[in-house]
Design an enzyme around this catalytic site. Structure first.
Site, PDB file in Angstrom:
ATOM      1  N   SER A  79       0.838  -1.200   0.000  1.00  0.00           N
ATOM      2  CA  SER A  79       0.000   0.000   0.000  1.00  0.00           C
ATOM      3  C   SER A  79       0.876   1.255   0.000  1.00  0.00           C
ATOM      4  CB  SER A  79      -0.968  -0.037   1.183  1.00  0.00           C
ATOM      5  OG  SER A  79      -1.920   0.989   1.104  1.00  0.00           O
ATOM      6  N   HIS A 128      -4.260  -0.536  -4.104  1.00  0.00           N
ATOM      7  CA  HIS A 128      -5.698  -0.819  -3.948  1.00  0.00           C
ATOM      8  C   HIS A 128      -6.402  -0.510  -5.271  1.00  0.00           C
ATOM      9  CE1 HIS A 128      -5.249  -1.175   0.435  1.00  0.00           C
ATOM     10  NE2 HIS A 128      -4.507  -0.084   0.370  1.00  0.00           N
ATOM     11  N   GLU A 158      -5.282  -5.538  -4.731  1.00  0.00           N
ATOM     12  CA  GLU A 158      -5.041  -6.007  -3.370  1.00  0.00           C
ATOM     13  C   GLU A 158      -4.575  -7.459  -3.384  1.00  0.00           C
ATOM     14  OE1 GLU A 158      -8.411  -5.144  -0.942  1.00  0.00           O
ATOM     15  OE2 GLU A 158      -8.050  -2.987  -0.988  1.00  0.00           O
TER      16      GLU A 158
END
Length: 311
Positions: free
Chosen positions: A148, A190, A217
């Site tokens: 992330s 994401h 993800e």
């Protein structure tokens, strides 16, 4: 520059298993799939000393480091990693701590958790700790892994803000400098779940030399020193290549107005597919157009597809 290190960038929500469950060990088959094919297992396998590698987990990007960090430590340890540490660096002054610097010099892997990539770069950028990480990545068998925010911050250019819904309105996507482990790419995370493809379109049209990388993800890329990228994890990687853009209105429209782009190239990668950053060639692992397909030598007549089966 001849880089010796490896980069593992992950789109977020990496499947670490439900370690908060008391019955985790008994329900391991239901809670995890990353033991065989997963990203954390691959990080250990690619590291210099495998299970004996020194792994440091850094939670700087997170606003809940005491909850996030131990989950990663436990996940690595469950995969038989024997030497895992946790660094909760929350202030810039901590990056000069002699103990922290010595631990990073001894590390074989650094794992940056998710959170806010601007928080990560503003605390670490330009510090002694940052310098050590860059030096080890360039000159040693060292792995930088980030999920992330940790992935988004790895490149020279970094997206830190931008609405998914309004991403193709001029000026909606905000870009700043990252930690500069890799050049000429820009990474978004994401990606599939939050519909962020427009953010990469705008980032790439502003500088078509930069390759846009969108990570889904529980999906990542392993990038080796020769510029080869391999998709790992269970989802999709989207690549946005602007080198052949024929036309755009980017400089002609006012801020907040829609952007037009002609002839933007998009690739979609899944597990084991590869892309060469030097030649810009993508190879699909299980291509239906491969020169030598695996076809059963003989099929029983009653198992061959009939005309009505194909309708």
């Amino acid at each position: 520059m001849n880089i010796k290190g490896k980069l593992v960038i992950i789109g977020g929500a990496v499947d670490k298993g439900s370690f908060t469950e008391a019955s985790f060990d008994k329900n391991i088959a239901n809670n995890l799939n990353f033991f065989e094919k997963g990203i954390l297992r691959r990080i250990i396998n690619e590291s210099k000393h495998h299970e004996d590698s020194r792994i440091e987990v850094i939670t700087t990007a997170s606003v809940i480091p005491k909850e996030v960090g131990p989950q990663y430590v436990k996940a690595f340890e469950y995969l038989k990693a024997k030497n895992v540490g946790l660094l909760n660096i929350e202030r810039r002054e901590q990056t000069n701590d002699p103990e922290i610097l010595e631990r990073m010099r001894a590390a074989d892997v650094v794992m940056f958790t998710g959170g806010d990539q601007l928080r990560l770069t503003s605390i670490l950028g330009g510090t002694k700790l940052h310098d050590i990480i860059l030096d080890k990545f360039r000159n040693e068998e060292f792995i930088y892994a980030g999920t992330s925010a940790g992935a988004a911050a790895a490149s020279n250019n970094m997206i830190y803000q931008g609405s998914s819904q309004e991403a193709l309105l001029k000026g909606e996507v905000k870009i700043t400098s990252g930690l500069s482990l890799i050049q000429n790419v820009i990474i978004d995370t994401h990606f599939v779940q939050r519909g962020r493809i427009g953010r990469l379109f705008q980032a790439v049209v502003g500088n078509p030399r930069v390759l846009g990388i969108g990570l889904g993800e529980d999906t990542g890329l392993l990038i080796t020193s020769d510029g080869r990228m391999e998709a790992i994890g269970s989802g999709l990687v989207i690549l946005v290549d602007g080198r052949n853009i024929a036309d755009t209105n980017l400089t002609q429209v006012e801020m907040g107005r829609p952007i037009s782009i002609n002839n933007l190239t998009v690739h979609v990668m899944s597990m084991y597919d590869t892309y060469d950053l030097n030649t810009h060639r993508m190879d699909i692992h299980n291509s239906q157009y491969a020169s030598e397909l695996i076809i059963p030598a003989e099929a029983d007549d009653d198992k061959k597809p009939q005309a009505e089966d194909l309708e």
